[in-house]
Design an enzyme around this catalytic site. Structure first.
Site, mmCIF file in Angstrom:
data_model
loop_
_atom_site.group_PDB
_atom_site.id
_atom_site.type_symbol
_atom_site.label_atom_id
_atom_site.label_comp_id
_atom_site.label_asym_id
_atom_site.label_seq_id
_atom_site.Cartn_x
_atom_site.Cartn_y
_atom_site.Cartn_z
ATOM 1 N N GLY A 12 0.809 -1.216 0.000
ATOM 2 C CA GLY A 12 0.000 0.000 0.000
ATOM 3 C C GLY A 12 0.840 1.264 0.000
ATOM 4 N N GLY A 15 3.939 0.386 2.516
ATOM 5 C CA GLY A 15 4.836 -0.695 2.102
ATOM 6 C C GLY A 15 5.477 -0.450 0.742
ATOM 7 C CG LEU A 162 5.745 7.470 4.153
ATOM 8 C CD1 LEU A 162 4.469 7.907 3.427
ATOM 9 C CD2 LEU A 162 6.422 6.369 3.369
ATOM 10 C CD GLN A 262 -1.232 27.825 3.787
ATOM 11 O OE1 GLN A 262 -0.334 28.532 4.244
ATOM 12 N NE2 GLN A 262 -1.945 28.180 2.749
ATOM 13 N N GLY A 268 -7.092 16.281 6.153
ATOM 14 C CA GLY A 268 -7.691 15.011 5.751
ATOM 15 C C GLY A 268 -6.613 13.952 5.770
ATOM 16 C CB CYS A 271 -2.198 9.311 9.170
ATOM 17 S SG CYS A 271 -1.497 7.979 8.221
#
Ligand code: ADP
Length: 475
Positions: A12, A15, A162, A262, A268, A271
């Site tokens: 995904g 990974g 990330l 900002q 959204g 996570c």
């Protein structure tokens, strides 16, 4: 022993990019990414990868077939591997205890059971999914309970930091790599992999719990900054302050820093909301209701920001959008990704549709099928046929805006900054409205063209009226 073979369960957003970078930076290691989904693996092996990330195509092209492989043959990959990453999905539970908030660990558990079934030799098992505190413990329990003679497992937690849209860069130049675990030998093995490109001083080792909690804490604090500046954007709109000026002034304080200040229609992505809800749920389970309420407020503020913005759109359009045609520019949750999970655009679209508007939607990287999937999801709409009738997905921003009453910018794609807004204005119904939910447009210019402009955290003047006729014109 040093690691020669890596297997990654789950191809995904986490990974795929992570293992592509590992393969690229460690040519001496064979990296096999596996997934249950035949379609996903076929996409990873095709010209068009299943996810869009800048630079990802190049990295995959460079390594695929050399030391990077995508396959559904999970068994062989597990048997061969010295180290296994678990990067499967951890959705929010949709049923039972903790519904809507707790993480559903069934895929993590499934992955652990597969390893337990298949493995014939020692494995280092690395939990990499965005998982709540205690996932490593669950993996460990399953593996230990199904132990075979001669097979030893070491479980590590190695959360991924990330960000989508900058995944490859984030992986290549990580601020830090975090490895949590109890076995120093196993930790050392994983360190060695990262040391191929990350300086040792940026590799942090902690106990398992610290590592897992740090992941939730990092996302909670980032989201908190966004909610904090968004809360202030409402104050700016009410007072005449400008939230960009406030953010700049505040961010120049080195103790605060300028990033993630900002203001926008809200955060959204898969996570932030999920991790905070998890944290809230964990706090409640730990009998810490005050802590739970504190973090819940970050989510509540985000909901408020989305609804406040959408209400403003409706209000400006003379309190009714029924029968009006509105263009949505951007559908992804942020720029440089095609990911729409928890995208504020979904909320904006749903509300406008509920109010009776018809929508033209354009996003440079989101497929039409995905937009319809999101808008016809049972939690969003009762009538998929109605959505198909009232939503049109467009090929570009010009066709999306033509003949519409209003434009709503939902994603900060760079290309939206350089559109010919004069041309767009000329093709729209009048008065023409534009709502900049990302604060990326040149508002002064838009006002000059004649647009009614609204944005976040700043009051704007009315457009200059067309020059009044003088008597001279009547002679
Ligand atoms: P993330 O954003 O966390 O990477 P994704 O949903 O993008 O999550 O990817 C998770 C992937 O994991 C999915 O493609 C799913 O099919 C896969 N997956 C789930 N369970 C397993 C498993 N036991 N073995 C291999 N792959 C799995």
């Amino acid at each position: 022993m040093s690691i020669k073979n890596i297997c990654c369960l789950g191809a995904g957003y986490v990974g795929g990019p992570t293992c592509s970078v590992i393969a690229w930076k460690c040519p001496d290691i064979k990296v096999t990414v596996v997934d249950l989904s035949v379609e996903r693996i076929a996409q990873w092996n095709s010209e068009k990868l299943p996810i869009y990330e800048p630079l990802l195509d190049d990295v995959v092209k460079e390594c695929r077939g050399k030391n990077l492989f995508f396959t559904n043959d999970i068994k062989t990959a597990i048997l061969e591997a010295d180290l296994i990453f678990i990067s499967v999905n951890t959705p929010t539970k949709t049923f039972g205890n903790g519904k809507g908030r707790a993480a559903d660990l069934k895929y993590v558990e499934g992955a652990a059971r597969m390893i337990a079934d298949i493995a014939q030799s020692d494995k280092i098992v690395v939990e990499k999914s965005t998982v709540p505190v205690r996932a490593a413990e669950s993996i460990q329990n399953i593996l230990y309970a199904n132990n075979k003679p001669g097979v030893t497992y070491h479980i590590l937690s190695n959360p991924e930091f990330l960000a989508e849209g900058t995944a490859i860069n984030d992986l290549l130049y990580a601020d830090r790599v975090l490895i949590g675990g109890e076995n120093s030998g196993a930790i050392e093995q994983l360190c060695k992999i990262y040391e191929h490109w990350i300086p040792r001083k940026n590799i942090l080792t902690t106990n398992t719990w610290s590592s897992e909690l740090s992941k939730l804490a990092a996302n909670a604090m980032l989201a908190q900054r966004v909610s904090s500046i968004n809360s202030l954007s409402a104050v700016c709109e009410a007072t005449g302050a400008d939230v960009s000026e406030v953010a700049r002034a505040v961010g120049l304080d080195s103790r605060i820093g300028s990033k993630f200040l900002q203001a926008s229609i809200g955060f959204g992505g898969s996570c932030f909301q999920k991790d905070i809800l998890n944290l809230v749920y964990i706090c409640e389970c730990l009998n810490l209701p005050e802590v739970a309420a504190y973090w819940q407020q970050v989510i509540d503020m985000n909901e408020y920001q989305k609804s406040r913005f959408t209400a403003k759109v409706v209000q400006a359009l003379f309190n009714t959008v029924s029968g009006k045609n509105i263009a949505l520019l951007g559908f992804a949750f942020k720029k440089n990704t095609g990911d729409t999970r928890e995208s504020p655009a979904i909320y904006v679209a749903k509300t406008l549709l509920d109010e009776g508007a018809t929508l033209n939607i354009y996003d440079p990287k989101v497929e039409e099928s995905q937009i319809f999937k999101d808008l016809t999801h049972p939690s969003i709409c009762e009538s998929p046929e109605q959505v198909r009738k009232t939503v049109k997905v467009c090929e570009d921003a010009y066709s999306a805006t033509k003949g519409t009453h209003a434009i709503v910018v939902c994603t900060e794609w760079d290309e939206f900054m350089v559109l010919d807004y004069k041309k767009i204005y000329d093709g729209m119904m009048k008065p023409a409205f534009i709502f900049d939910g990302r604060k990326i447009l040149d508002h002064e210019k838009l006002l000059e063209y004649g647009f009614h402009v609204q944005t976040i955290g700043k009051q704007l003047r009315k457009p200059t009226p067309p020059p009044r006729m003088t008597n001279n014109h009547h002679v």
